[in-house]
Design a protein around this motif. Structure first.
Motif, PDB file in Angstrom:
ATOM      1  N   HIS A 120      -2.843  -0.088  -3.231  1.00  0.00           N
ATOM      2  CA  HIS A 120      -3.246  -0.268  -1.835  1.00  0.00           C
ATOM      3  C   HIS A 120      -2.010  -0.202  -0.940  1.00  0.00           C
ATOM      4  O   HIS A 120      -0.989  -0.843  -1.229  1.00  0.00           O
ATOM      5  CB  HIS A 120      -3.939  -1.619  -1.664  1.00  0.00           C
ATOM      6  N   PRO A 121      -2.069   0.545   0.169  1.00  0.00           N
ATOM      7  CA  PRO A 121      -0.893   0.693   1.038  1.00  0.00           C
ATOM      8  C   PRO A 121      -0.506  -0.586   1.764  1.00  0.00           C
ATOM      9  O   PRO A 121       0.576  -0.650   2.358  1.00  0.00           O
ATOM     10  CB  PRO A 121      -1.318   1.786   2.023  1.00  0.00           C
ATOM     11  N   GLY A 122      -1.340  -1.618   1.718  1.00  0.00           N
ATOM     12  CA  GLY A 122      -0.961  -2.885   2.301  1.00  0.00           C
ATOM     13  C   GLY A 122       0.026  -3.662   1.450  1.00  0.00           C
ATOM     14  O   GLY A 122       0.582  -4.662   1.910  1.00  0.00           O
ATOM     15  N   MET A 123       0.259  -3.199   0.223  1.00  0.00           N
ATOM     16  CA  MET A 123       1.209  -3.858  -0.667  1.00  0.00           C
ATOM     17  C   MET A 123       2.589  -3.224  -0.529  1.00  0.00           C
ATOM     18  O   MET A 123       2.714  -2.085  -0.103  1.00  0.00           O
ATOM     19  CB  MET A 123       0.753  -3.726  -2.131  1.00  0.00           C
ATOM     20  N   ASP A 124       3.600  -3.988  -0.905  1.00  0.00           N
ATOM     21  CA  ASP A 124       4.944  -3.448  -1.089  1.00  0.00           C
ATOM     22  C   ASP A 124       5.216  -3.419  -2.586  1.00  0.00           C
ATOM     23  O   ASP A 124       5.296  -4.472  -3.233  1.00  0.00           O
ATOM     24  CB  ASP A 124       5.988  -4.319  -0.374  1.00  0.00           C
ATOM     25  N   ALA A 125       5.322  -2.226  -3.134  1.00  0.00           N
ATOM     26  CA  ALA A 125       5.568  -2.056  -4.564  1.00  0.00           C
ATOM     27  C   ALA A 125       6.085  -0.649  -4.790  1.00  0.00           C
ATOM     28  O   ALA A 125       5.963   0.228  -3.924  1.00  0.00           O
ATOM     29  CB  ALA A 125       4.292  -2.296  -5.380  1.00  0.00           C
ATOM     30  N   ILE A 126       6.677  -0.439  -5.956  1.00  0.00           N
ATOM     31  CA  ILE A 126       7.208   0.874  -6.322  1.00  0.00           C
ATOM     32  C   ILE A 126       6.569   1.287  -7.641  1.00  0.00           C
ATOM     33  O   ILE A 126       6.582   0.523  -8.614  1.00  0.00           O
ATOM     34  CB  ILE A 126       8.743   0.847  -6.463  1.00  0.00           C
ATOM     35  N   ALA A 127       6.003   2.486  -7.680  1.00  0.00           N
ATOM     36  CA  ALA A 127       5.388   3.027  -8.895  1.00  0.00           C
ATOM     37  C   ALA A 127       6.275   4.133  -9.455  1.00  0.00           C
ATOM     38  O   ALA A 127       6.704   5.024  -8.717  1.00  0.00           O
ATOM     39  CB  ALA A 127       3.992   3.572  -8.598  1.00  0.00           C
ATOM     40  N   ILE A 128       6.545   4.061 -10.749  1.00  0.00           N
ATOM     41  CA  ILE A 128       7.371   5.073 -11.430  1.00  0.00           C
ATOM     42  C   ILE A 128       6.496   5.755 -12.473  1.00  0.00           C
ATOM     43  O   ILE A 128       5.960   5.099 -13.370  1.00  0.00           O
ATOM     44  CB  ILE A 128       8.600   4.433 -12.094  1.00  0.00           C
ATOM     45  N   THR A 129       6.343   7.077 -12.339  1.00  0.00           N
ATOM     46  CA  THR A 129       5.418   7.818 -13.192  1.00  0.00           C
ATOM     47  C   THR A 129       6.118   9.027 -13.794  1.00  0.00           C
ATOM     48  O   THR A 129       6.634   9.874 -13.047  1.00  0.00           O
ATOM     49  CB  THR A 129       4.195   8.293 -12.378  1.00  0.00           C
ATOM     50  N   PRO A 130       6.143   9.147 -15.125  1.00  0.00           N
ATOM     51  CA  PRO A 130       6.680  10.367 -15.748  1.00  0.00           C
ATOM     52  C   PRO A 130       5.740  11.545 -15.521  1.00  0.00           C
ATOM     53  O   PRO A 130       4.518  11.391 -15.495  1.00  0.00           O
ATOM     54  CB  PRO A 130       6.758   9.998 -17.240  1.00  0.00           C
TER      55      PRO A 130
ATOM     56  N   PRO B 163       8.637  -4.535  -8.545  1.00  0.00           N
ATOM     57  CA  PRO B 163       8.718  -5.181  -7.228  1.00  0.00           C
ATOM     58  C   PRO B 163       9.473  -4.320  -6.224  1.00  0.00           C
ATOM     59  O   PRO B 163      10.335  -3.508  -6.596  1.00  0.00           O
ATOM     60  CB  PRO B 163       9.476  -6.482  -7.520  1.00  0.00           C
ATOM     61  N   PRO B 164       9.193  -4.516  -4.936  1.00  0.00           N
ATOM     62  CA  PRO B 164       9.810  -3.671  -3.908  1.00  0.00           C
ATOM     63  C   PRO B 164      11.308  -3.890  -3.758  1.00  0.00           C
ATOM     64  O   PRO B 164      12.004  -3.027  -3.228  1.00  0.00           O
ATOM     65  CB  PRO B 164       9.061  -4.064  -2.633  1.00  0.00           C
ATOM     66  N   GLY B 165      11.819  -5.042  -4.204  1.00  0.00           N
ATOM     67  CA  GLY B 165      13.240  -5.289  -4.079  1.00  0.00           C
ATOM     68  C   GLY B 165      14.085  -4.676  -5.170  1.00  0.00           C
ATOM     69  O   GLY B 165      15.325  -4.814  -5.146  1.00  0.00           O
TER      70      GLY B 165
END
Length: 305
Positions: A203-213, A227-229
């Protein structure tokens, strides 16, 4: 909101988008607004000239096109905190844009002047290239911004190259990846390239980072959410052809050489999008844009009020 100085950008090469832009410019000028008008596309970037030519703040950017046009606006305007009103005129999927049916120019200017709208802030990523070890914090490149994703993958004119990448998160080695590359995405970008690579929807209301091969040559390589930090550091290994590139929202940012790494983290700025729809729902957008059909046999829900 004030409308003293406004940027209007239309999709390059699209006649309908250009007509809409000219109409909006004419109406705003009648309201005493100064308008900066120009095309945006793979070979056209009007934002540096616009930003360098103004002496007072820009109140709004009206972006007429598709998601690609909106992404370009976010990369160029987020740092200056200029709100973006993106309208899907000449675009295709339109995840980031307002429907043209909701853009009634007879009332939209009054709504903007009367602050009758919502502002949606979306997390962005920033990336920079460094030499060698993570202890070297001095970048050797510009700072690159992306609203959807940063992608590290090779490019070649004559063959498909398999990349070998090593990734650290906050100084800890996570894995080495052999395949087509790595996508580091925001929640906004989770429904773009990341989704096509079987990554998660966030959801774009979250702060997060997704890493996908991307197409990894190992069944153990999986997408992860952090986490976003966090700081993601990626090295290109075994790259004799010097083909590894850093891409921002599908646009080439820079080349990476052996011994260099790219550090990716949450950007210091957010993209700000104007929402005009009174009944806006992210989940409805997912259903419509991704054409979710549900079960093959549709059942009525008589329990919902």
């Amino acid at each position: 909101m004030q409308l003293k100085q406004v940027i209007i950008v239309h999709k390059a090469g699209d006649p309908m988008s250009k007509r809409w832009a000219e109409k909006c410019a004419q109406e705003l000028e009648q309201l005493g607004c100064r308008v900066l008008l120009g095309p945006s596309g793979p070979k056209d970037n009007p934002y540096p000239v616009f930003l360098a030519s103004v002496t007072q703040s820009i109140d709004l950017a009206i972006v007429l096109g598709g998601d690609g046009t909106a992404l370009s606006a976010a990369r160029n305007l987020a740092a200056d905190r200029i709100p973006i009103l993106a309208v899907n005129v000449g675009g295709h999927l339109g995840f980031l844009t307002e429907s043209p049916d909701d853009f009634d120019s007879e009332t939209v200017w009054d709504r903007l002047l009367g602050d009758r709208f919502a502002v949606q802030r979306r997390m962005m990523l920033q990336a920079s290239v460094h030499e060698g070890n993570r202890t070297n914090l001095e970048p050797i490149s510009d700072r690159y911004l992306a609203l959807n994703e940063m992608c590290i993958k090779p490019a070649s004119a004559d063959r498909m190259i398999t990349s070998i990448l090593e990734m650290e998160i906050d100084g800890a080695v996570v894995d080495q990846y052999q395949g087509d590359g790595l996508i580091v995405a925001t929640p906004t970008g989770s429904t773009c390239y990341t989704l096509a690579a079987s990554g998660p929807i966030i959801h774009p209301g979250m702060d997060a980072i997704a890493i996908t091969p991307i197409c990894p040559l190992s069944l153990s390589s999986r997408a992860i959410i952090i986490p976003p930090g966090s700081v993601v550091s990626i090295w290109a290994l075994a790259d004799p052809d010097l083909s590894t590139k850093l891409w921002m929202d599908g646009v080439l940012a820079t080349s990476m050489w052996p011994g260099q790494r790219v550090d990716i983290r949450m950007a210091e700025c957010d993209a700000e999008f104007i929402i005009l729809r009174k009944d806006y729902s992210y989940y409805q957008t997912l259903r419509e844009k991704l054409q979710w059909a549900g079960a093959r046999i549709q059942y009525g829900n008589h329990y919902r009020n």
